[in-house]
Design a protein around this motif. Structure first.
Motif, mmCIF file in Angstrom:
data_model
loop_
_atom_site.group_PDB
_atom_site.id
_atom_site.type_symbol
_atom_site.label_atom_id
_atom_site.label_comp_id
_atom_site.label_asym_id
_atom_site.label_seq_id
_atom_site.Cartn_x
_atom_site.Cartn_y
_atom_site.Cartn_z
ATOM 1 N N ALA A 11 -27.811 -7.913 45.873
ATOM 2 C CA ALA A 11 -26.427 -7.437 45.805
ATOM 3 C C ALA A 11 -25.716 -7.950 47.052
ATOM 4 O O ALA A 11 -26.142 -7.685 48.175
ATOM 5 C CB ALA A 11 -26.376 -5.918 45.747
ATOM 6 N N ARG A 12 -24.648 -8.686 46.855
ATOM 7 C CA ARG A 12 -23.922 -9.308 47.962
ATOM 8 C C ARG A 12 -22.620 -8.572 48.219
ATOM 9 O O ARG A 12 -21.905 -8.223 47.292
ATOM 10 C CB ARG A 12 -23.621 -10.768 47.632
ATOM 11 N N VAL A 16 -19.782 -3.171 46.515
ATOM 12 C CA VAL A 16 -19.962 -3.913 45.270
ATOM 13 C C VAL A 16 -19.200 -3.196 44.156
ATOM 14 O O VAL A 16 -19.570 -2.088 43.766
ATOM 15 C CB VAL A 16 -21.450 -4.036 44.902
ATOM 16 N N HIS A 55 -24.808 -8.505 36.177
ATOM 17 C CA HIS A 55 -24.602 -8.773 37.604
ATOM 18 C C HIS A 55 -24.079 -10.193 37.745
ATOM 19 O O HIS A 55 -24.688 -11.139 37.253
ATOM 20 C CB HIS A 55 -25.932 -8.618 38.337
ATOM 21 N N TYR A 57 -22.249 -13.121 40.535
ATOM 22 C CA TYR A 57 -21.833 -13.530 41.868
ATOM 23 C C TYR A 57 -20.461 -14.155 41.712
ATOM 24 O O TYR A 57 -20.261 -15.021 40.858
ATOM 25 C CB TYR A 57 -22.795 -14.546 42.479
ATOM 26 N N SER A 62 -20.942 -9.777 45.005
ATOM 27 C CA SER A 62 -21.445 -9.323 43.713
ATOM 28 C C SER A 62 -20.374 -8.535 42.977
ATOM 29 O O SER A 62 -19.563 -7.830 43.594
ATOM 30 C CB SER A 62 -22.670 -8.416 43.896
ATOM 31 N N MET A 64 -20.506 -6.128 39.366
ATOM 32 C CA MET A 64 -21.376 -5.609 38.319
ATOM 33 C C MET A 64 -20.538 -4.977 37.224
ATOM 34 O O MET A 64 -19.473 -4.416 37.485
ATOM 35 C CB MET A 64 -22.368 -4.618 38.908
#
Length: 137
Positions: A11-12, A16, A55, A57, A62, A64
């Motif tokens: 997870a970036r 998020v 998910h 990018y 990230s 979602m």
């Protein structure tokens, strides 16, 4: 794209966004076309075509997605009182790609009083997206 049996992708980002939309798989495909997102994981769809997790990018972070599951206490509610900000360098390319994919212009792209180029779009799923880029030169 990874499956549910693969290790979960990283997870970036410090926060998020997790959006509940009507048609998470379709929304993911739109975000790939409109914003250059990369799908990195998806749970299988159920017999009604819903998924509990996609998910992506997008722009270094990230994003979602899931469908609504009212029978489990998660009804679909219209997005309200927020927008997702995309700080980008080549704002014209990002803007043009999103509009060509079907995003609706809400606030036209323009130089704002704070000195950056900025505009807002609404995607077909009702989510507001803002783009911002410093004016060069």
């Amino acid at each position: 794209m990874t499956s549910t049996t693969d290790a979960a992708p990283e997870a970036r980002g410090g926060v998020v966004p997790y959006l509940q939309v009507d048609g998470a798989v379709k929304a993911a495909a739109f975000y790939v076309r409109a914003f250059g997102a990369e799908e990195v994981a998806r749970h299988p769809v159920d017999e009604q075509g819903r998924t509990m997790h996609v998910h992506l990018y997008l722009n270094g972070g990230s994003l979602m997605l899931s469908d609504a599951y009212p029978e489990h206490g998660y009804p679909l509610q219209a997005p309200q009182a927020f927008s997702l900000m995309l700080p980008v360098d080549d704002i014209d390319a990002w803007w043009d790609r999103a509009v060509a994919a079907g995003a609706e212009v809400v606030t036209p792209l323009q130089v704002m009083f704070w000195g950056d180029r900025y505009g807002q779009l609404r995607d077909p799923f009702g989510v507001s997206w803002a783009m911002n880029a410093p004016v060069k030169g």
